[in-house]
Every structure is written in structure tokens, then in C-alpha cells.
Enzyme design. Structure first.
Site, short mmCIF file in Angstrom:
data_model
loop_
_atom_site.label_atom_id
_atom_site.label_comp_id
_atom_site.label_asym_id
_atom_site.label_seq_id
_atom_site.Cartn_x
_atom_site.Cartn_y
_atom_site.Cartn_z
N LYS A 32 0.84 -1.20 0.00
CA LYS A 32 0.00 0.00 0.00
C LYS A 32 0.88 1.25 0.00
CE LYS A 32 -2.35 0.72 3.83
NZ LYS A 32 -1.99 2.01 4.48
N GLY B 29 -5.82 7.90 5.94
CA GLY B 29 -4.95 9.00 6.34
C GLY B 29 -3.89 9.33 5.31
N SER C 198 4.39 12.77 11.85
CA SER C 198 4.13 11.72 10.87
C SER C 198 5.00 11.90 9.63
CB SER C 198 2.65 11.73 10.46
OG SER C 198 2.44 10.86 9.36
N SER C 199 5.66 10.83 9.22
CA SER C 199 6.50 10.89 8.01
C SER C 199 5.68 11.15 6.77
CB SER C 199 7.28 9.58 7.85
OG SER C 199 6.40 8.50 7.64
N GLN C 200 4.35 10.91 6.84
CA GLN C 200 3.50 11.14 5.67
C GLN C 200 3.43 12.62 5.31
OE1 GLN C 200 -0.27 9.22 6.28
NE2 GLN C 200 0.64 7.20 6.44
N ASP D 48 4.34 0.45 12.12
CA ASP D 48 3.18 -0.32 11.68
C ASP D 48 3.21 -1.77 12.12
OD1 ASP D 48 1.87 1.79 10.53
OD2 ASP D 48 2.56 1.38 8.49
N LYS E 19 -2.70 7.50 14.67
CA LYS E 19 -3.03 6.61 13.55
C LYS E 19 -4.56 6.51 13.43
CE LYS E 19 1.20 5.29 12.37
NZ LYS E 19 1.76 5.41 11.00
N LYS F 290 -8.85 -2.39 4.41
CA LYS F 290 -8.05 -1.17 4.30
C LYS F 290 -6.67 -1.48 3.74
CE LYS F 290 -6.27 2.68 7.10
NZ LYS F 290 -6.71 3.78 6.23
#
Length: 412
Positions: free
Chosen positions: A22, A70, A144-146, A289, A316, A392
């Protein structure tokens, strides 16, 4: 709906077609859209998160509901900030509680105009896409690394490029590295020296791309073998030499007697003897994760543990530290949080907490269902609420468990 989970097998044998990554799929979708790639992405993840992002990127609408996704929220926010037009992005009630201020502030500094439609600092957002001008941004590396990945992916398309100075400890650095290595495959040059990442203005080059299997999904099969007495599982399309940081778990599981061998079309996991550490101490700063996987494994095998590097677990799909404490208590394990971002257990089962047939809440979090299910291998029978939350990231999970001898029964 609930599933009742049990397993009567101690010797595991199977061949599993893991879901595609993902994390890679979502990043390549954004990159392909930024370079107007004419090539289809092969082996794209069929997870809910990826489907949501794919749908938004290929839509002719201006309003997008990304549900619980997210990653899609963060990646789309940065992507749409540079696409001329007026856009709205919303999500589930939980998504409306997840802060996005750091990313919004950074984009607004680059010339974007993004407004909060309901609660300050959280989605839904109204985005007025426009031409962005690069500069040096200072960001907290423990967020968050996102957020960081979202900014990095648009960086080559921003006037004058972009430099990110990350302060403090960098959380999930492996995911930032994954983003940069994927950008590099599409022709992007960058520099990462100490805590500073610089990406000049340049062009992405379209190319064919095949997504590899998901290492987070693989973690549940490592967990299953660690709980079994012996067995072999072949994980198709998985690569030990992977772009994904979670590939590190292959070494972690050797102390449980689970060993990995790269084959032509995947990785063979094998276990011939039962071994386990007296206590497990792990730092999850690069691999948050798989924290639920390891916590459930330790409780099932009654191994004391002390985990660190878990600061991002609270933001999360749910507060994962709270969720683990609540649900593992039903098996008699009283988990503590010694410090912010830590989780520990002394290995002692408290019979006053133990429930005969626990009902596990998933909190709209796919990894709660995925991590708890393997515990049935050691003899537990329990129920999992809202089991289809696994779509998901791993839509075929329950069917895969049935192929190796799990008994899964639908309950009211």
C-alpha cells in the site's frame, strides 16, 4: 458483524499471495499523476486506501471523501495544493479528529491557500490550488512521516524546488527513504545530508512500474509461524532486498526460530524449532506499523517486552497504544506506558482481567484485526468486531487464514 476465530493446527504450511504494498502503491500513484504518466501501474494494491486515492486522482469531481485513509488525506492535500482549482477533501469522523495543521501550514508558506471547514487544524479542508514557490521549511522530524513524504513528492514540481530541515528525532525515516528512492526511480535527484533534504526543481520521467508485495502484510505470517510449533509458508512476490523499511522484521523473527530464504518468486519462511527471547526490547521508530504485531505475539507467548519509538501510534487510525492496552487486557495482560511513545509488559497474566471468550474491538483500525487474529494459534478462541476493516490493507486476509487451518465463523 463479528468473526469468531480459532485454530486447531500447530504445524503451518501454505502458499500465500500477499497484497501489494500500500505504501509503494500510494506514492507511485501520486508520482505518476505528477508526471502525467501514460503507463499503468502493475500489481497496484487493492486495499481500500489505494482504491480511494486512485479514484480521487482519476475523478472529474472537485470534492473527495477519503473515509479513514490517512495517507490519501495527506498526499492529496499536498498534490491538490499545486493543481489550479478549488477542491474540498473530507473523511470519516475519526479523520476529522486527526490533525493536519503542520502540513497545511507548510503548504501555505509555499503559496497555497488552504482553509479548515469545521474544526481548526483538522479536515475537512478547502484547497485553492495554485502555483507554489519553493523555500526552506523547518519541520519537526518526529511528526508523521507522511507529511514529509507529501511535501517531498511535490518538491520537484515547485518553483525553485524545496529544502526540508528536520528538527529532533526523525520518526519513520524508512518511509521517507522509501519516498525518495521511488522518486529517484522516476528520475529525480536529491540530497539528504544529516537532517536536511534538498530536492531541486526538475521533471519526473514517466516509466513502467510494478509494485512489490507488502512487508506489513508479511508481518502477520511471520507472527503466525512464531506462534506455531513448526512449519513453512511461502510468501509470493516478497523481496528480502526491499524498498520497504518493514523488511527489517525478517531479522527480528530469527530469535523466534523463523528464518527467511529468498526464492525466485518470493520468500520462504521456515520454522523447525521453538525458540524465543526471555524479554523483547525493540525500537519501532522506523517500523511503527508492526508494533501491534509484536505486542500481540509477546502476550500470546507470555514474553515480557519494552517497546520504544511509538509516538506516532497515537495519531493513527486510532490511538493504538490505548487500543492495545484495552484489548490485550482481555487476555490478562496489563500493559503500561512508561513514557510517551513507549509500551511495556512484565509478562505476568492477571487472571482477574482474563475473559473466557474475548471480544476484540478494532476501532476502525485494520491492524488491530490483523495483529490479534494470529493469537488463535496458541489456543485462544475469541471474537473480532468489524472484521472487514482488514480491507483497508489486506482484503483477502480471512480467506488466507482459512487455507492454513483457521476456523472463522460469522457471529451476530
Amino acid at each position: 458483524m463479528k468473526y469468531q476465530i480459532s485454530a486447531n493446527t500447530k504445524n503451518i504450511s501454505g502458499k500465500i499471495n500477499l497484497p501489494a504494498s500500500k505504501s509503494i502503491s500510494n506514492r507511485v500513484l501520486i508520482i505518476s499523476s505528477l508526471c502525467f504518466s501514460p503507463y499503468p501501474i502493475k500489481n497496484l494494491s487493492d486495499s481500500d486506501d489505494t482504491k480511494v486515492l486512485f479514484s480521487a486522482l482519476h475523478s472529474n469531481k472537485s470534492t473527495f471523501d477519503i473515509g479513514h485513509a490517512g495517507t490519501a488525506m495527506r498526499f492529496l492535500t499536498a498534490f491538490l495544493a499545486k493543481i489550479v482549482g478549488e477542491w474540498e477533501v473530507t473523511g470519516s469522523e475519526r479523520m476529522k479528529q486527526r490533525p493536519i495543521k503542520i502540513l497545511v501550514d507548510a503548504l501555505n508558506q509555499l503559496g497555497a491557500k488552504i482553509e479548515y471547514l469545521e474544526n481548526e487544524d483538522c479536515p475537512p479542508l478547502r484547497i485553492y490550488g495554485s502555483h507554489l514557490k519553493g523555500q526552506t521549511l523547518v519541520l519537526d522530524g518526529s511528526i508523521s512521516s507522511q507529511y514529509i513524504s507529501a511535501l517531498l513528492m511535490i518538491a520537484p514540481t515547485v518553483e525553485n524546488g524545496l529544502t526540508l530541515k528536520l528538527t529532533g528525532d526523525i520518526t519513520s525515516g524508512s518511509y521517507i527513504e522509501l519516498t525518495l528512492r521511488l522518486m529517484q526511480k522516476f528520475g529525480i535527484q536529491y540530497q539528504w545530508e544529516e537532517n536536511e533534504i534538498s530536492v531541486p526543481e526538475q521533471n519526473y520521467f514517466p516509466m513502467e512500474f510494478t509494485v512489490e508485495a507488502d512487508w506489513s502484510g508479511a508481518s502477520y505470517w511471520y507472527q503466525i509461524l512464531a506462534l506455531a510449533e513448526k512449519g513453512e509458508v511461502f510468501l509470493e512476490n516478497l523481496q528480502l532486498e526491499s524498498l520497504q523499511g518493514d523488511a527489517n522484521i525478517a531479522v527480528w523473527f530469527e530469535q523466534f526460530g523463523v528464518f527467511s530464504t529468498q526464492k525466485e518468486n518470493g520468500v520462504l519462511l521456515s520454522k523447525t524449532e521453538n525458540t524465543q527471547p526471555a524479554k523483547l526490547e525493540l525500537d519501532f521508530i522506523e517500523n511503527p506499523d508492526v508494533a501491534q504485531t509484536m505486542a500481540c505475539l509477546c502476550v500470546a507467548k507470555q514474553i515480557p517486552f519494552h517497546f520504544t519509538g511509538l509516538k506516532t501510534l497515537k495519531i493513527k487510525e486510532t490511538d493504538r497504544i490505548f487500543a492495545l492496552q484495552n484489548e490485550l487486557a482481555k487476555f490478562g495482560a496489563r500493559l503500561t506506558e512508561p513514557k510517551h511513545g513507549e509500551l511495556a509488559w512484565n509478562g505476568i497474566i492477571d487472571p482477574t482481567l482474563t475473559e473466557k471468550t474475548p471480544e476484540i474491538k478494532t476501532y476502525h483500525d485494520h491492524r488491530m484485526a490483523l495483529a490479534f487474529a494470529p493469537m488463535a494459534i496458541v489456543g485462544f478462541t475469541f471474537k473480532i468486531e468489524n472484521p472487514m476493516v482488514v480491507t483497508k490493507s489486506y482484503p483477502n486476509f480471512w480467506n488466507d487464514l482459512k487455507t492454513i487451518g483457521f476456523e472463522i465463523t460469522e457471529k451476530e
